[in-house]
Write an enzyme that holds these catalytic residues in place. Structure first.
Site, PDB file in Angstrom:
ATOM      1  N   CYS A 328      33.017  31.660  45.797  1.00 46.22           N
ATOM      2  CA  CYS A 328      33.101  30.923  47.064  1.00 46.22           C
ATOM      3  C   CYS A 328      31.736  30.865  47.742  1.00 46.22           C
ATOM      4  O   CYS A 328      30.821  30.229  47.231  1.00 46.22           O
ATOM      5  CB  CYS A 328      34.179  31.539  47.956  1.00 46.22           C
ATOM      6  N   HIS A 429      39.401  32.463  44.963  1.00 44.94           N
ATOM      7  CA  HIS A 429      39.622  33.874  45.254  1.00 44.94           C
ATOM      8  C   HIS A 429      40.818  34.354  44.430  1.00 44.94           C
ATOM      9  O   HIS A 429      41.683  33.571  44.044  1.00 44.94           O
ATOM     10  CB  HIS A 429      39.926  34.082  46.734  1.00 44.94           C
TER      11      HIS A 429
END
Length: 495
Positions: A328, A429
């Site tokens: 991310c 994630h």
């Protein structure tokens, strides 16, 4: 329907885990129960089935209840991007960034969302177990409080107060907290839970007798210290190095605004890998695999990384053949450029990235929130994960030799792997939670042989929730529980 609130004398007293344990005990007794946290400040979050974002602790508590996570379980989530500023998420959706003073003025609006969500849960379930935030003794935050006693007073619910004896000063914590409360708030506290106790409980009994005589309130449970408990903390980073003797070394760069560090809990359980979070004020330790994690302030954390000299250490790590994974915000940092034209995360509007991934990233107001399934392209391993990000990253023309990391169930390709096989990058994630994907990525990194069996994250979480619930069940003084505001825990389901 009945509502019970768990408040703590301090942050990390055990509110989140004990709320999960109570939820599981109620489920065992046939009670339809839901978790609830009015206001949460945390950088660990989860995507809900209704497409919103809540604190990760409430997602774990939903598992304890046998429920899918829902935005009503945490209607106000604050995600700090600096010491005085945070992204404000109301019922799962971001309404923008506010500083502390502006948020204080916004609380009346946030309060409406809190009671809307609590009202819906109370109408759908037999019982709601509410987790407070921080401590009710924070008298500077009393005005307009929706996180602790402000909620309990308006909802007219009983409160159990928790303190962590492992930190020391447990009796002072209880008595001092009561002293900071109003008379009506003191009456609302129906009992104490002493958490994380080690040793012979008979040596604690004189203190418990003193506390009960001093306050007129019962000690409901002394919960033992559970060594190696694998239930992620709400926001606190692990303090220890996992498996110090492990041959394969994994280092996670600790950014000032690191988000969703629970992504790496599975790596800390590996039998032959030493895994640690790097001290943010020291050089990066030597390692085989370096991970740049998510961030709530990508530009600010990139500047910190450079100020620490970590950029030159990353270059050296790659030059000597080390592997790097960017997750991310970490992927954005490893890219070529990052633009924040609207100042969404910070006052900085643009920065050159570290330049290892041929992507450009632009932060946008609309947040991507989605749970995903798919498979890794290099070997077909199944994966699950979730996306929580503001940035949109575009592969630049000179990146044509980079491979996509995975393909999702809707056909969208996601993430990248460098042509030389040293760098892996993804917005996903939770990518290490799925056994097959974890094994595949570790094999890519050179850590494990394909035949090695790894723990299943979902099964482990269920096992640890049950372990925690068993410990609480054994510790509770059942003669006092019903009198302390949770009759359903004794009697079971409403007939």
């Amino acid at each position: 329907m009945p509502t019970l609130m768990i408040q703590g004398c301090t942050s990390d007293a055990g509110k989140s885990t004990l709320t999960a344990a109570l939820c599981r005990l109620l489920v065992r007794r046939g009670v339809k129960v839901a978790p609830f946290k009015p206001q949460n400040m945390a950088l660990n979050s989860a995507v809900t089935e209704d497409g919103g974002e809540i604190g990760r602790a409430q997602a774990v508590q939903a598992v304890a209840c046998g429920l899918a996570a829902h935005t009503d379980m945490n209607p106000v989530l604050l995600k700090p991007s600096s010491d005085c500023r945070a992204q404000v998420i109301i019922q799962g959706k971001s309404i923008g960034n506010l500083d502390a003073v502006d948020y204080h003025e916004y609380k009346s609006t946030a309060k409406r969302a809190v009671f809307e969500s609590w009202g819906r849960l109370a109408s759908q379930y037999d019982c709601v177990i509410v987790e407070g935030a921080g401590s009710p003794a924070e008298v500077n935050l009393r005005q307009g409080d929706i996180a602790n006693m402000g909620f309990a007073e308006e909802a007219d619910c009983p409160v159990w107060l928790v303190a962590d004896i492992d930190r020391g000063g447990v009796f002072a914590h209880f008595v001092g907290t009561l002293a900071c409360l109003s008379e009506s708030e003191q009456k609302r506290i129906k009992g104490f839970i002493i958490n994380r106790f080690r040793g012979d409980i008979s040596l604690l009994q004189p203190g418990c007798d003193w506390l009960e005589a001093k306050t007129g309130k019962p000690v409901l449970a002394v919960v033992p210290y559970l060594h190696g408990l694998e239930i992620a903390a709400e926001d606190a980073l692990p303090r220890t190095v996992a498996n110090e003797q492990g041959e394969f070394r994994i280092v996670i760069a600790t950014l000032p605004h690191i988000s969703n560090h629970t992504d790496f809990d599975p790596l800390r359980r590996l039998p032959n890998a030493r895994c640690e979070f790097a001290n943010p004020n020291l050089p990066l330790p030597d390692c085989d695999l370096l991970i740049i994690p998510g961030s709530k302030n990508t530009l600010g954390d990139l500047a910190h990384l450079r100020a620490q000299g970590w950029d030159t250490q990353i270059a050296r790590h790659l030059r000597y053949g080390g592997k790097v994974i960017g997750v991310c915000g970490g992927m954005q940092i490893l890219g070529e450029t990052i633009a924040d034209p609207q100042g969404i995360e910070s006052d900085a509007k643009f920065s050159m990235g570290l330049g290892y991934i041929p992507i450009e990233t632009v932060l946008q107001a609309e947040k991507q929130l989605v749970n995903v399934q798919g498979r890794l392209l290099h070997d077909g391993a199944a994966l699950e994960g979730y996306e929580i990000h503001l940035g949109q990253s575009q592969l630049l023309p000179h990146g044509v030799n980079w491979q996509s990391l995975c393909v999702l169930e809707n056909g969208r390709e996601e993430g990248w792997i460098s042509p030389d096989g040293q760098i892996m990058a993804t917005y996903l994630h939770g990518i290490f939670d799925e056994n097959a994907a974890l094994q595949s990525i570790l094999t890519w990194a050179g850590c494990l042989q394909p035949e090695l069996s790894l723990p299943d994250a979902s099964a482990l979480l269920e096992q640890e929730i049950d372990r925690l619930a068993d410990a609480l069940e054994a510790a509770l003084d059942w003669g006092r529980v019903a009198q302390a505001g949770l009759q359903l825990l004794v009697t079971g389901a409403i007939k």
